[in-house]
Design an enzyme around this catalytic site. Sequence first.
Site, PDB file in Angstrom:
ATOM      1  N   GLU A   1      47.853 -54.049  86.773  1.00  0.00           N
ATOM      2  CA  GLU A   1      49.076 -54.819  87.052  1.00  0.00           C
ATOM      3  C   GLU A   1      50.311 -53.930  87.050  1.00  0.00           C
ATOM      4  O   GLU A   1      51.247 -54.156  87.820  1.00  0.00           O
ATOM      5  CB  GLU A   1      49.251 -55.951  86.035  1.00  0.00           C
ATOM      6  CG  GLU A   1      48.240 -57.075  86.168  1.00  0.00           C
ATOM      7  CD  GLU A   1      46.997 -56.872  85.323  1.00  0.00           C
ATOM      8  OE1 GLU A   1      46.158 -57.789  85.268  1.00  0.00           O
ATOM      9  OE2 GLU A   1      46.859 -55.773  84.715  1.00  0.00           O
TER      10      GLU A   1
ATOM     11  N   MET B   1      58.662 -31.900  79.065  1.00  0.00           N
ATOM     12  CA  MET B   1      60.014 -32.162  78.588  1.00  0.00           C
ATOM     13  C   MET B   1      60.036 -32.315  77.068  1.00  0.00           C
ATOM     14  O   MET B   1      60.990 -31.883  76.403  1.00  0.00           O
ATOM     15  CB  MET B   1      60.594 -33.411  79.256  1.00  0.00           C
ATOM     16  CG  MET B   1      62.089 -33.587  79.013  1.00  0.00           C
ATOM     17  SD  MET B   1      63.095 -32.220  79.644  1.00  0.00           S
ATOM     18  CE  MET B   1      63.295 -32.705  81.355  1.00  0.00           C
TER      19      MET B   1
ATOM     20  N   LYS C   1      48.902 -73.238  86.106  1.00  0.00           N
ATOM     21  CA  LYS C   1      47.748 -73.366  86.987  1.00  0.00           C
ATOM     22  C   LYS C   1      47.689 -74.738  87.659  1.00  0.00           C
ATOM     23  O   LYS C   1      47.314 -74.842  88.840  1.00  0.00           O
ATOM     24  CB  LYS C   1      46.464 -73.111  86.201  1.00  0.00           C
ATOM     25  CG  LYS C   1      45.226 -72.962  87.072  1.00  0.00           C
ATOM     26  CD  LYS C   1      44.029 -72.478  86.278  1.00  0.00           C
ATOM     27  CE  LYS C   1      42.829 -72.231  87.190  1.00  0.00           C
ATOM     28  NZ  LYS C   1      41.657 -71.716  86.434  1.00  0.00           N
TER      29      LYS C   1
ATOM     30  N   PHE D   1      43.873 -70.027  75.790  1.00  0.00           N
ATOM     31  CA  PHE D   1      43.311 -68.748  76.215  1.00  0.00           C
ATOM     32  C   PHE D   1      44.202 -68.095  77.271  1.00  0.00           C
ATOM     33  O   PHE D   1      44.560 -68.713  78.267  1.00  0.00           O
ATOM     34  CB  PHE D   1      41.903 -68.960  76.782  1.00  0.00           C
ATOM     35  CG  PHE D   1      41.271 -67.712  77.316  1.00  0.00           C
ATOM     36  CD1 PHE D   1      40.916 -66.673  76.461  1.00  0.00           C
ATOM     37  CD2 PHE D   1      41.026 -67.567  78.676  1.00  0.00           C
ATOM     38  CE1 PHE D   1      40.333 -65.512  76.946  1.00  0.00           C
ATOM     39  CE2 PHE D   1      40.445 -66.407  79.167  1.00  0.00           C
ATOM     40  CZ  PHE D   1      40.101 -65.375  78.304  1.00  0.00           C
ATOM     41  N   GLN D   2      44.569 -66.859  77.035  1.00  0.00           N
ATOM     42  CA  GLN D   2      45.434 -66.061  77.914  1.00  0.00           C
ATOM     43  C   GLN D   2      46.784 -66.725  78.165  1.00  0.00           C
ATOM     44  O   GLN D   2      47.354 -66.621  79.248  1.00  0.00           O
ATOM     45  CB  GLN D   2      44.727 -65.743  79.237  1.00  0.00           C
ATOM     46  CG  GLN D   2      43.564 -64.771  79.066  1.00  0.00           C
ATOM     47  CD  GLN D   2      43.043 -64.198  80.368  1.00  0.00           C
ATOM     48  OE1 GLN D   2      43.148 -64.818  81.416  1.00  0.00           O
ATOM     49  NE2 GLN D   2      42.450 -63.013  80.306  1.00  0.00           N
TER      50      GLN D   2
END
Length: 574
Positions: free
Chosen positions: A64, A486, A176, A126-127
């Site tokens: 993602e 760096m 959803k 869930f999620q």
Amino acid sequence: MRSTDQLREKWMKPEVITGSDILLRSLLLEGVECVFGYPGGAVLYIYDAMHGFEDFNHLLTRHEQGAIHAADGYARVSGKVGVCIATSGPGATNLVTGIATAYMDSVPLVVITGNVASTLIGTDAFQEADITGITMPITKHSYLVRDVEDLPRVIHEAFHIANTGRKGPVLIDIPKDISAAKTLFKPHTEPVHMRAYNPKVIPNRIQLDKLQQAIQEAERPVILAGGGVVYSGGHEALYEFVKQTEIPITTTLLGLGGFPSGHELWMGMPGMHGTYTANHAIQQADLLICIGARFDDRVTGKLDGFAPKAKIVHIDIDPAEIGKNVAADIPIVGDVKTVLEILNQDAARADKADAWREQIKEWKGDRLYHYKDSDEVLKPQWVIEMLNETTNGSAIVTTDVGQHQMWAAQYYKFNQPRSWVTSGGLGTMGFGFPSAIGAQMAHPDRLVISINGDGGMQMCSQELAICAINKIPVKIVVINNQVLGMVRQWQELIYENRYSHIDLAGSPDFVKLAEAYGVKGLRATNKEEAQQVWEEAMNTDGPVLVEFVVNKDENVYPMVMQGSTIDQMLMGDA
């Protein structure tokens, strides 16, 4: 092939469809050409709607974060809104770094996330994650869609907010059940009017007159131009303003390309790794005209010692930035392009600054940056110069974050806007390569070079897969010094050579890694090899990864130490 008008007529057809179909049609009506994303349970209705939808172009990334960085790169080089999609929970939270990156650099994105069903929100399903709450500080605005009928309006508003005023990311969270629900599609295409959101575009005329007067009185004027010049499309107006006033100009890291680097009045980049000329000019200036920049700490150095002799003019679309870090004597709120176009109607040469222009020319000399070259080891600065010379400065260049980023900013010469893509404000490692993919999708016919360190490349290397699968012809450069460069430089200069957890010697063989994904891999350890492999890469259709093995002890100079004023510079041994 259907015409655009025929396609729009098809997309606008009023019929009862799902929220997922409404989303896809609405995105197309906003002019979206490509969406970057990764599916999951909460967005399966949306991805099901994509099945067989030939008008909708979706690029499946491998993470993602790769999706949102690609959308960011697309937005920066195209000037359009970038779009990405992720599922709920971890899919959404994997976007957070990319959202913050875009927010800090004022990049217009519409970020679409799925969520659990409306009835489950707040139950720790869930999620489930409160992504609108998590991202509130790093978005311009966010929407949690509760009614499918609101989707067309919400999407239309989101694009308007993202791409107007001070641009930035807008998040749309779609439960959803909303993506599954059906309703009569009523497209929103009319101009957006929002009572609480009206960015000021036209500046105050009195303030412009004060600026014109200040220019005529100034003996040592300087222009400091930032990313706002590029994002507003104001580069041509800026060029005309400099042409008429003949004021020396410096451009920030994100402002590179907003003014041609070959111009005699361009002094290079200011700040921590800026040029001697730019930094000393700012410190000696009696008038500093800041255009579309926010006085970032990497530009100002020690804040109470910044531009101590100058009257400060600050031009910005965001009134919150004016006076935030540096007090403005002449504040001008407005769109940079619009402000400059109005100024150009009456702009005149800064006649009192002739001696100043000669001083700038003397400071500048024949080169803005210097390094000690070697025929024994491959110098990273030389590699960037080679890339610049072989492309005539015409490529779109993206970078990751670190030493290679600064060398690219110093030694690649940008002469046109939207050719430079880098994470400036947040300094996000892993940004460089995915953003190049987005840039290439926006400009399939242009050469795109992604310059990375060996550290940042390993944070995004999985996206090599989509370059191979989709034949995205990005030329991927890895400046490999086998160390977090760096961080090593700071540990050397500030922490008395106490090198702690920076060794990347156990990294993979990047050539073999590229080949494992189906991408050609090449390596160079000296100048002769470097020229040969780069020529081969340039003559290869499709993606190529080129690893340049360089000395781990090389530092970026000039450098201004934290707590110092920007004219207190370490110049190195050049």
